[in-house]
Design a protein around this motif. Structure first.
Motif, short mmCIF file in Angstrom:
data_model
loop_
_atom_site.label_atom_id
_atom_site.label_comp_id
_atom_site.label_asym_id
_atom_site.label_seq_id
_atom_site.Cartn_x
_atom_site.Cartn_y
_atom_site.Cartn_z
N THR A 127 -6.06 4.89 9.71
CA THR A 127 -7.31 4.79 10.50
C THR A 127 -6.92 4.43 11.82
O THR A 127 -7.93 4.71 12.76
CB THR A 127 -8.03 3.66 10.04
N HIS A 158 -7.50 -0.85 2.28
CA HIS A 158 -6.39 -0.71 3.21
C HIS A 158 -6.55 0.25 4.38
O HIS A 158 -7.20 1.39 4.01
CB HIS A 158 -5.18 -0.53 2.39
N PRO A 159 -6.16 -0.09 5.59
CA PRO A 159 -6.60 0.66 6.63
C PRO A 159 -5.39 1.67 7.15
O PRO A 159 -5.73 2.40 8.24
CB PRO A 159 -6.44 -0.51 7.89
N ALA A 160 -4.78 2.09 6.22
CA ALA A 160 -3.62 3.24 6.43
C ALA A 160 -4.58 4.59 7.08
O ALA A 160 -5.32 4.73 6.47
CB ALA A 160 -2.86 3.62 5.03
N HIS A 215 0.87 -1.07 -0.17
CA HIS A 215 0.01 -0.22 0.05
C HIS A 215 0.82 1.39 0.22
O HIS A 215 0.30 2.45 -0.08
CB HIS A 215 -0.89 -0.02 1.13
N TRP A 251 -8.84 5.88 3.78
CA TRP A 251 -8.76 7.25 4.63
C TRP A 251 -7.74 7.96 4.17
O TRP A 251 -7.80 9.23 4.54
CB TRP A 251 -8.41 6.78 5.98
N ASN A 285 -6.10 3.17 -0.33
CA ASN A 285 -6.11 3.47 1.08
C ASN A 285 -7.33 4.41 1.29
O ASN A 285 -7.06 5.79 1.10
CB ASN A 285 -4.83 4.26 1.61
#
Lengths: 367, 367
Positions: free
Chosen positions: A254, A250-252, A164, A229, A227
């Motif tokens: 968060t 993808h949680p980047a 990511h 966020w 990503n």
């Protein structure tokens, strides 16, 4: 299903705070942003959040249910995010632990386009877990990453995504990487008769994101990594509508919301919010890896991605972030077959990516 | 100025953690996402963050400076955000307290288009603080909000913005509100000979944001309000380039990053990041209001918005969030004249908005 958006908070009181005032503070802050004495009865009734429940828990903690009228949102995901946690993000001791969605909002936001069944169809895998790996590290050339993609595809990895953080850096610019990796995987598929897919990372700025999605689609990709966020959550929803590609989220960025006393529960952010915004698969850091989620949190995320939710398609839980090859079978037993196993480093550590991938598939009993 | 992006962290160690491992963990996690043993010497040297300093502070806290090569970013604001705090947001005890920007990144991101001097020119106010208020509450009709805009403009408020939660709800849809409020302010300006401006809230989803910006520009607005953490930070930068309107940024959703031990210091997020991404004015919750910033944090935000930063224009600090009319003069003395005073509720509480605004201007000694 309620017509209102019901939000459950755990309130943690600071010394001197009252639960009633704290709950009312949320109900006002997130809507009219005025003191209760300055708004008319009509506005108070229609717009200010209703405190539907308030009960003491242990110590200085309270459970509050605050419901909001659809009129405070107006069907926009952006305003919904703001209503949920916009201003109160700047306060303390307010943690969202449950959301009950009105059907109209779910219909408006729409959820996954492909969902679990659709992504299975795209991957040509009718049952059992899907296997995903990541192309890294940044700093490799497009050709080097493509060689890794080729090896993963030879090993039968179903989804081979960019890491990511691999975006458009000079070592492997997006367009070149897209062409090389897509070609490498096609070559491997031709050799094996397999259906491995390349999901490029399209995360980019406002002007560039559409161009990357378009390029991915034109190159024949069936899905992408994003990503949300970083791009803004609604950008993912827009990508769903505009391009039809499968979306792996993808949680980047968060993690800042996952405080013990203040924030949004991971199963709501990476589960509900990512799902309503169109994620077909949601990556989260599995317990026991490099991050600190408990197994209960992971299972809650799984549940929120898969549960019945107003007719929205379910999305694939995608535990990663330090998944170990050795323990992967155990996780699949625990999490169930409708799971994407995301393993990067633990395959790289073995050197021969194709062999390592094949061995993992065998261990997972994936055809 | 360094060619690298230098990021200073305060690390808070959990029992059993070592500062060296924690710092190295960041340097790896944010770049190659692999263990140090799996990357080549070349990649490690070029891509993994360099630990340039690591020193013990009090108790279990350490100060670490980690520098990143521009090659890890590739000039994209999205990847820069991800590099700064993407994956490590999911960890604990890592707080970014300083960023030193390489000139090339600042040149690429660009900063405010108008800045303090430009916004003064747009407002026709050569010196002294600017006065801003907000149209609320949600639930009022466009006509009712326009009447409030009219009163504020009669009272000489320089910038009359939508409340950040007033988006496109059925009570006052964006297009109707834009037309009504813009007309109301023009009418007041014609009566007073003043130059009050209406900044509509354009925060919206990916497809709708450009349309709202376009509508605002066509209606003659000179600036807008935007919640950049909701739209995605780069959307603000794009708006700057595409429309040329002045941009007032709101901190909705950002508070989750302001943890005591984990996150990003407010002066970096609402100061540096909002400024490099094009905010001409950055709203933050003033100390002593409804939120918990200390006066030191407020002054740090002011400093980061105004300080010399590679030739980028300075941006207006905009303290709000429960500013009291009575204390406003005190804040201006403390914060200096290059400040926008954002006061909503404390004016509404007085009933006659025009008179209350005029009295506040007198108290602030604003012409």
């Amino acid at each position: 299903m309620s017509q209102r958006l019901d939000v459950t908070f755990i309130l943690t009181l600071a010394p001197g705070e009252s639960a009633e005032e704290k709950a009312l503070g949320i109900a006002l802050e997130q809507t009219v942003e005025l003191g209760a004495d300055v708004v008319s009865d009509d506005i108070r009734e229609r717009m200010v959040g209703h405190i539907d429940a308030l009960e003491a828990l242990d110590g200085n903690r309270y459970r509050a249910v605050i419901s909001y009228s659809p009129a405070t949102i107006g069907n926009e995901l952006t305003q919904c995010l703001n209503l949920l946690f916009g201003n109160i993000s700047l306060k303390q001791g307010m943690r969202i632990v449950d959301i009950r969605w009105p059907q109209a909002l779910l219909d408006s936001f729409g959820g996954p386009r492909h969902g679990i069944a659709g992504l299975r169809e795209i991957c040509g895998v009718a049952q059992g877990p899907l296997l995903c790996s990541a192309l890294k590290p940044m700093g490799m050339s497009a050709d080097q990453l493509a060689e890794r993609a080729y090896q993963f595809a030879l090993g039968g990895v179903h989804i081979i995504k960019d890491d990511h953080g691999v975006a458009d850096q000079p070592d492997a610019p997006f367009d070149e990487r897209l062409a090389r990796c897509q070609a490498a995987i096609a070559r491997a598929n031709a050799e094996t008769g397999g259906d491995s897919l390349y999901f490029p990372n399209v995360t980019a700025g406002f002007r560039e994101l559409p161009r990357r999605l378009e390029a991915a689609k034109r190159a024949g990709c069936r899905g992408v990594l994003i990503n949300p966020w970083v791009t803004g959550l609604d950008a993912m929803r827009w990508a769903r509508d505009e391009f039809g590609l499968a979306l792996m989220a993808h949680p980047a960025l968060t993690g800042a919301y996952f405080g013990a006393e203040h924030g949004i529960a991971p199963e709501l952010l990476l589960g509900d919010l990512f799902r309503v915004a169109g994620a077909d698969a949601s990556i989260y850091p599995n317990t026991g890896g490099r991050f600190g989620f408990t197994v209960e949190t992971c299972e809650a995320i799984n549940h929120h991605l898969r549960r019945e939710l107003g007719g929205l398609l379910p999305a694939f839980p995608t535990p990663g972030g330090g998944m170990d090859v050795k323990r992967a079978p155990e996780w699949i037993r625990r999490y169930g077959p409708d799971t994407i196993v995301l393993i990067g480093g633990s395959l790289y550590a073995q050197g021969d990516l194709a062999a390592a991938s094949r061995a993992l598939k065998e261990a997972l009993a994936i055809a």
